[in-house]
Design an enzyme around this catalytic site. Structure first.
Site, PDB file in Angstrom:
ATOM      1  N   LYS A   1       6.904   7.591  35.203  1.00 21.93           N
ATOM      2  CA  LYS A   1       6.097   6.233  35.136  1.00 21.93           C
ATOM      3  C   LYS A   1       6.069   5.247  36.072  1.00 21.93           C
ATOM      4  O   LYS A   1       5.072   4.559  36.397  1.00 21.93           O
ATOM      5  CB  LYS A   1       6.705   5.567  33.763  1.00 21.93           C
TER       6      LYS A   1
ATOM      7  N   LYS B   1       2.351  18.122  27.437  1.00 23.02           N
ATOM      8  CA  LYS B   1       2.450  17.827  25.947  1.00 23.02           C
ATOM      9  C   LYS B   1       1.427  16.848  25.368  1.00 23.02           C
ATOM     10  O   LYS B   1       0.760  15.872  26.141  1.00 23.02           O
ATOM     11  CB  LYS B   1       4.153  17.075  25.831  1.00 23.02           C
TER      12      LYS B   1
ATOM     13  N   LYS C   1       0.333   9.741  24.244  1.00 25.92           N
ATOM     14  CA  LYS C   1      -0.552   8.635  24.433  1.00 25.92           C
ATOM     15  C   LYS C   1      -0.973   8.317  25.540  1.00 25.92           C
ATOM     16  O   LYS C   1      -1.986   7.747  25.817  1.00 25.92           O
ATOM     17  CB  LYS C   1       0.320   7.496  23.486  1.00 25.92           C
TER      18      LYS C   1
HETATM   19  P1  TYM Z   1       8.190   8.050  21.603  1.00 25.79           P
HETATM   20  O1  TYM Z   1       7.814   6.630  20.728  1.00 25.79           O
HETATM   21  O2  TYM Z   1       7.515   8.469  22.627  1.00 25.79           O
HETATM   22  O3  TYM Z   1       7.756   9.440  20.533  1.00 25.79           O
HETATM   23  C1  TYM Z   1       8.375   9.316  19.136  1.00 25.79           C
HETATM   24  C2  TYM Z   1       8.936  10.661  18.634  1.00 25.79           C
HETATM   25  O4  TYM Z   1       8.093  11.752  18.841  1.00 25.79           O
HETATM   26  C3  TYM Z   1       8.315  12.748  19.628  1.00 25.79           C
HETATM   27  N1  TYM Z   1       7.297  13.190  20.251  1.00 25.79           N
HETATM   28  C4  TYM Z   1       6.824  14.567  20.478  1.00 25.79           C
HETATM   29  N2  TYM Z   1       7.195  15.632  19.633  1.00 25.79           N
HETATM   30  C5  TYM Z   1       6.723  16.832  20.047  1.00 25.79           C
HETATM   31  N3  TYM Z   1       5.576  16.886  20.477  1.00 25.79           N
HETATM   32  C6  TYM Z   1       5.087  16.062  21.227  1.00 25.79           C
HETATM   33  N4  TYM Z   1       3.859  16.030  21.899  1.00 25.79           N
HETATM   34  C7  TYM Z   1       5.613  14.687  21.233  1.00 25.79           C
HETATM   35  N5  TYM Z   1       5.530  13.586  21.363  1.00 25.79           N
HETATM   36  C8  TYM Z   1       6.416  12.596  21.010  1.00 25.79           C
HETATM   37  C9  TYM Z   1       9.355  12.317  20.585  1.00 25.79           C
HETATM   38  O5  TYM Z   1      10.472  12.924  20.985  1.00 25.79           O
HETATM   39  C10 TYM Z   1      10.215  11.059  19.649  1.00 25.79           C
HETATM   40  O6  TYM Z   1      10.874  11.763  18.817  1.00 25.79           O
HETATM   41  N6  TYM Z   1      12.421   6.798  23.612  1.00 25.79           N
HETATM   42  C11 TYM Z   1      11.907   7.100  22.296  1.00 25.79           C
HETATM   43  C12 TYM Z   1      12.090   6.202  21.174  1.00 25.79           C
HETATM   44  C13 TYM Z   1      13.340   5.655  20.905  1.00 25.79           C
HETATM   45  C14 TYM Z   1      14.398   6.427  20.231  1.00 25.79           C
HETATM   46  C15 TYM Z   1      15.644   5.542  20.156  1.00 25.79           C
HETATM   47  C16 TYM Z   1      14.484   7.733  19.715  1.00 25.79           C
HETATM   48  C17 TYM Z   1      14.035   4.519  21.303  1.00 25.79           C
HETATM   49  N7  TYM Z   1      15.350   4.412  20.654  1.00 25.79           N
HETATM   50  C18 TYM Z   1      16.752   5.879  19.532  1.00 25.79           C
HETATM   51  C19 TYM Z   1      15.390   8.107  18.992  1.00 25.79           C
HETATM   52  C20 TYM Z   1      16.689   7.349  19.005  1.00 25.79           C
HETATM   53  C21 TYM Z   1      10.345   7.322  22.516  1.00 25.79           C
HETATM   54  O7  TYM Z   1       9.732   6.854  23.356  1.00 25.79           O
HETATM   55  O8  TYM Z   1       9.841   8.174  21.615  1.00 25.79           O
END
Ligand code: TYM
Length: 336
Positions: free
Chosen positions: A112, A196, A199
């Site tokens: 990023k 993957k 967004k």
């Molecule tokens: P985020 O908001 O990008 O994504 C949310 C969840 O969706 C999963 N995910 C996917 N799984 C499978 N295939 C995909 N293409 C795909 N895209 C996204 C992500 O792995 C995630 O589980 N940093 C985290 C948010 C966060 C968090 C936390 C998660 C903040 N604090 C504490 C767990 C525990 C994030 O940006 O997820």
């Protein structure tokens, strides 16, 4: 019941199919026999500097989608991260225990920040994984259901937990483990099945939003990029496009990928896509009805979130008291 925690960022008007299959369905499966905490990580979303009215709207929309996907606020604790100030309190303590180089090695940060340049990269983007570690350690969560892209952040969280217990004594925090279900941990872009679903993709043709118009979602499935040859088979290396469709099909129906592939023997990709498009529409239509039901009654939704935050704050304060004490911070007004 073992404690679990997870969250998603409210960075878009809709979650996508990767979030649903990789995370949300796991959350729902785990909420029965775990003490589950699921939050909307709005503070994390601040790293992309959202427009304030948008952020507020997207925070509610994200919560509504958790509920529509089956998170049950009577079984799980559903809340908004910024409603629990202890997250940022613990994050500061953790940031003082995180090496600069350790944080600089995070691949999501490297990707990023490379795109944005040093001036366009905030300090918040750099410390993002530290706040994420705080989310988890604050509740002594032992398992964290996420997709594959969060693995490195979970490793950092574990390293920090072990470090705290070494420096400040065993039992300072619990050491968590990632809960990553390999078969569904990485859903790929429909147009570019080697990256993957995300967004931040350049075109939205490869992403199915859970709140997308079901007709256009069906069209995206039907026009998904497929591989050379014509035989439907699960082979992620040789046939990434078809394999991704089979993975989604399997996740949404509960059927085995190989059994689904066998159904299409000798029939070609087109039939698979048409049927999967129907499966996706059958998911989206009732999902959107439920989500809209919650969004039509924001007062009720806010009440659910307030109830969750109340419990979360209570749990979180216990950890803050313990960790502040172990770090040697003087208790406010206490004669201990
Ligand atoms: P985020 O908001 O990008 O994504 C949310 C969840 O969706 C999963 N995910 C996917 N799984 C499978 N295939 C995909 N293409 C795909 N895209 C996204 C992500 O792995 C995630 O589980 N940093 C985290 C948010 C966060 C968090 C936390 C998660 C903040 N604090 C504490 C767990 C525990 C994030 O940006 O997820």
């Amino acid at each position: 019941r073992p404690r679990i925690l997870s969250g998603m960022q409210p960075t878009d008007d809709t979650l996508h199919l990767g979030n649903y299959v990789g995370a949300l369905t796991q959350w729902v499966a785990l909420q029965d026999d775990h003490d589950a905490l699921y939050c909307v990580v709005d503070l994390h979303a601040l790293t992309v500097n959202p427009e304030p009215a948008r952020l507020r709207e997207r925070t509610r929309r994200t919560a509504a989608q958790y509920l529509a996907g089956g998170v049950d606020p009577d079984r799980a604790t559903l809340f908004v991260q910024s409603h629990v100030p202890q997250h940022t309190e613990l994050a500061w303590l953790l940031s003082c225990q995180t090496g600069y180089g350790e944080a600089a090695r995070m691949t999501q940060f490297k990707d990023k920040s490379a795109k944005r340049g040093t001036e366009g990269t905030s300090v918040g983007l750099f410390t993002y994984p530290v706040l994420m570690a705080a989310d988890i350690l604050l509740y002594d969560a032992t398992r964290v259901p996420v997709g594959e892209d969060q693995r490195q952040h979970l490793e950092l969280t574990r390293d920090l937990a072990v470090r705290l217990n070494t420096r400040f004594g065993e039992g300072t925090v619990a050491v968590p483990e990632a809960h990553i279900v390999k078969a569904v941990a990485k859903i790929y872009d429909l147009q570019d099945p080697t990256s993957k679903m995300s967004k931040s993709s350049s075109t939205d043709k490869g992403i199915i939003g859970l709140l997308d118009d079901p007709k256009s979602a069906a069209k995206k499935i039907r026009s998904a990029a497929t591989d050379s040859g014509s035989e439907v088979a699960y082979d992620p290396v040789a046939k990434p496009g078809v394999s991704n469709l089979l993975t989604i099909f399997s996740a949404l129906t509960g059927r085995d990928v190989y059994a689904i592939a066998a159904d299409y023997e000798g029939k070609g990709y087109g039939h698979l896509k048409v049927d999967l498009a129907d499966v996706v529409v059958d998911l989206l239509v009732p999902f959107q009805e439920r989500a809209n039901g919650y969004l039509d009654d924001p007062a009720e939704l806010d009440a659910v979130l307030a109830r969750g935050a109340e419990r979360a704050r209570e749990l979180a304060q216990g950890t803050i008291d313990r960790v502040y004490d172990r770090f040697g911070l003087l208790p406010a007004g206490a004669r201990r």
